[in-house]
Design an enzyme around this catalytic site. Structure first.
Site, mmCIF file in Angstrom:
data_model
loop_
_atom_site.group_PDB
_atom_site.id
_atom_site.type_symbol
_atom_site.label_atom_id
_atom_site.label_comp_id
_atom_site.label_asym_id
_atom_site.label_seq_id
_atom_site.Cartn_x
_atom_site.Cartn_y
_atom_site.Cartn_z
ATOM 1 N N SER A 28 0.837 -1.205 0.000
ATOM 2 C CA SER A 28 0.000 0.000 0.000
ATOM 3 C C SER A 28 0.872 1.256 0.000
ATOM 4 O O SER A 28 1.659 1.461 -0.917
ATOM 5 C CB SER A 28 -0.946 -0.046 1.198
ATOM 6 O OG SER A 28 -1.966 0.911 1.091
ATOM 7 N N ASP A 84 -5.748 -4.163 -2.018
ATOM 8 C CA ASP A 84 -4.689 -3.822 -1.080
ATOM 9 C C ASP A 84 -3.991 -5.067 -0.537
ATOM 10 O O ASP A 84 -4.631 -5.980 -0.015
ATOM 11 C CB ASP A 84 -5.324 -3.037 0.078
ATOM 12 C CG ASP A 84 -4.293 -2.406 0.998
ATOM 13 O OD1 ASP A 84 -3.109 -2.766 0.910
ATOM 14 O OD2 ASP A 84 -4.685 -1.556 1.819
#
Length: 336
Positions: free
Chosen positions: A38, A196
């Site tokens: 991320s 993610d």
């Protein structure tokens, strides 16, 4: 001095990661490989492309967090829009600005595809000879994937032809908040939905450790920006868009579920002494994962917090002492 880096995900709090990495490079360390999830993937990509010290800070400060919150049309509907966007699964934010921003910044540093991040190290397996590793979650296949390592084996794609920015954007697609990305497999018969990487490993501290039992040649430093809870403390990463509404049990459960998925494994891992001893902890203060309205003053303060935390850590860290103290306490097949 050489070192590998592992950078945790954390949304807006990732500014602190940039400060920490800048301090590591200013201290004389030359990152060999960087693994990130991320926000850690974003900062890691810029550092792997060659940005160091002040330049790394200048680049990350150019990120307009208000523009990051590029809502879908549905998400802009007053009152009910955010809830509807979450329920449809399309995501509250498009993520177009993030993709454009990281594409442009990497291009300015001479990086477009993974070929530009090739690493000449015959000690590594061929698929791992890259300066950057990005962690993602493949919802279609139900597994954690690491780019560029898994492009060929899992998807039948040539990693050297794939854009680095696309993998970074996929790793930042927080489920329900950012629109997921799609990766078409080689041959075009199957496509995967990517989100993610923090869903499965927000702090992949073991991703760069050796598996051949040989002694490590240099340290692997982790940088985390998740507040370490004390006994009995409640961990909360997500402040949902309707946080000020009365929250029914289902929404509280959703928040707790997401938080546990993101940090549960990593928090347990951080409790191991040999992991904690090589991890830099950045205090993000009151900055939240989705604080897109953060002021420049708070941005600068968080960057400085990361820089100071890494500088203090490195001032006390001794690689020889670390190896002598911890090498015998962990499995011989891993590098710590």
């Amino acid at each position: 001095m050489r070192a590998d880096l592992v950078l945790e995900g954390g949304g807006v709090k990732g500014i602190g990661l940039a400060g920490a990495v800048a301090a590591v490079t200013d201290a004389g360390y030359r990152p060999q490989r960087i693994s990130g999830t991320s926000a850690g993937a974003l900062v890691g990509a810029i550092a792997a492309a060659g940005a160091r010290g002040d330049r790394l800070g200048e680049i990350t400060r150019r990120l307009d967090f208000r523009a990051v919150a590029d809502r879908h049309g549905l998400g802009r509907v007053p009152l009910v829009g955010p809830g509807l966007a979450l329920l449809t699964g399309a995501g509250l934010y498009r993520g177009d600005y993030l993709l454009e921003w990281i594409t442009d910044e990497l291009a300015a540093l001479g990086v477009r595809t993974w070929r530009d991040l090739r690493l000449d190290d015959p000690a590594l397996p061929p698929e791992q000879r890259y300066r950057l590793v990005v962690t993602c979650s493949d919802l279609t296949l139900g597994q954690l994937v690491r780019f560029p390592w898994d492009y060929r084996g899992v998807y039948g794609l040539d990693p050297d032809e794939q854009p680095v920015a696309a993998a970074v954007r996929a790793s930042m697609a927080i489920p329900f908040l950012f629109e997921p990305t799609t990766l078409v497999h080689g041959g075009g018969l199957l496509s995967s939905t990517l989100v993610d990487g923090g869903l499965l490993s927000n702090f992949p501290i073991d991703s760069l450790d050796r598996t051949d039992g040989a002694a490590p040649a240099w340290p692997t430093f982790g940088v985390t920006i998740t507040t370490r809870p004390g006994p009995g403390d409640r961990v909360s990463l997500f402040r949902l868009p309707f946080v000020h509404w009365p929250q029914p049990t289902a929404l509280r459960l959703l928040e707790q579920l997401l938080t546990t998925m993101v940090v549960g494994r990593d928090q347990a891992y951080l409790n191991r002494p040999w992991v904690a001893a090589r991890t830099i902890h950045v205090d993000a203060g009151e900055v939240g994962l989705l604080d897109f309205g953060i002021s420049r003053a708070r941005t600068d303060g968080l960057y400085r917090s990361g820089y100071d935390a890494a500088s203090a850590f490195l001032a006390d860290f001794d690689w020889d002492t670390y190896r002598e103290r911890f090498r015998s306490e962990v499995p011989a097949a891993r590098e710590y």
